[in-house]
Design a protein around this motif. Structure first.
Motif: not given
Length: 340
Positions: A147-156
């Protein structure tokens, strides 16, 4: 209470020297404050499990197009079977189970509706083509936002394992390599099981050489391949099958392509043409009418262009959503008398 630092220390003390340690992760695209309870790979697994993209796999085709039986596999059940096989191998080799499970749970997030046929038709019309492994990474990096527009932002490490679970490049972690093998072990064997249940093939049709080496039933074949990987990879810096197991697994895969995946009973030309028409019409329509895309995909238009947004929208559809939307958009509706 067991805290993240203790779990990280446990990994250093107990896991194989070849295991990927969460504290040694190459990090995220956008740095984040670490969790005080969970390791980085545990956080990735949890983000994937709670994602909308994973839930949609419940209604995406594995082999049979929208099967009526309750026991045929879907993309979601396939994902769970891959995760189970991969964790068994990772545990036996004393590698990182959390990393392995995260990659397995995320590897098919980008699959289209209608299985590999949907993927092929979308690849034909989208500039630059389409590959579900690349789309799976795009789901994690761009499409699945909170809801804040943040992706999963997973580790490399998880991102690498997802995008390289198929294709020419091996994942740089052993955990990713395990998922790559587990994916093939799972789909070949559970697709055989479904094809037998559907009356497409019989047990007696499976090549005798494959049965002799791998086993005569679903359970035995998976067990043989899992044990072979464990024995041949133990103490090594690469995940390996024996030469004979690799030959027989590929022979089984070739048998499935010849007798199931390209079987006209399973993939009827008339039904495939309907799927092609559906995907092409969606693609052409939304290119002309981007204002009718859902809001989240209109944001992608602004960021990446109309073609990417339309491709993302179609790839994210489930089988049943695509069929209903097509009927709503392109099929005439009979007039009804208003009796109010």
């Amino acid at each position: 209470m067991v805290l993240r630092q203790q779990l990280e220390q446990f990994e250093y003390e107990r896991l194989s020297p070849f295991a990927c340690k969460s504290a040694d992760s190459k990090g995220r695209l956008t740095p984040e404050t670490p969790c005080d309870i969970r390791t980085e790979f545990q956080r990735d697994r949890d983000r994937i499990i709670h994602s909308k993209a994973l839930r949609r796999l419940m209604h995406k085709t594995q082999v049979f197009l929208s099967p009526e039986g309750d026991h045929f596999r879907t993309r979601l059940t396939h994902t769970l079977e891959v995760a189970q096989i991969a964790r068994t191998i990772a545990r036996a080799l004393n590698l990182n189970e959390d990393l392995t499970e995260a990659i397995a749970m995320g590897h098919d997030l980008g699959h289209t509706p209608f299985g590999h046929n949907g993927e092929a038709f979308l690849a034909e019309i989208h500039p630059g083509g389409f590959a579900h492994n690349v789309q799976s990474l795009r789901v994690a990096d761009v499409i699945e936002v909170n809801k804040d527009g943040r992706s999963m932002n997973l580790t490399a490490e998880v991102r690498d394992g997802i995008v390289n679970h198929t294709g020419p490049t091996l994942p740089f972690t052993l955990e990713g390599q395990i998922v790559r093998y587990s994916d093939r072990i799972a789909y070949i064997n559970h697709d055989i099981d479904d094809a037998i249940r559907g009356g497409i093939i019989k047990d007696s049709d499976i090549p005798a050489e494959c049965i002799a080496f791998l086993g005569a039933d679903h359970r035995s074949r998976i067990d043989t391949l899992v044990r072979d990987i464990i024995v041949n990879s133990d103490g090594k810096d690469k995940i390996l099958l024996s030469e004979e197991a690799d030959v027989q697994m590929n022979a089984l895969r070739s048998f499935m392509f010849a007798n199931v995946y390209r079987n006209p009973v399973v993939k009827q030309n008339a039904e495939l043409e309907k799927i092609r028409i559906l995907i092409v019409q969606f693609y052409e329509y939304f290119l002309k009418h981007p204002e009718e895309l859902p809001k989240e995909y209109q944001l992608i238009v602004d960021r990446d262009g109309i073609n990417e947004a339309v491709k993302d929208y179609i790839a994210g559809m489930t089988d049943r959503y695509a069929i209903k939307l097509y009927a709503d958009m392109f099929m005439p509706v009979g007039w009804k008398l208003n009796n109010k």
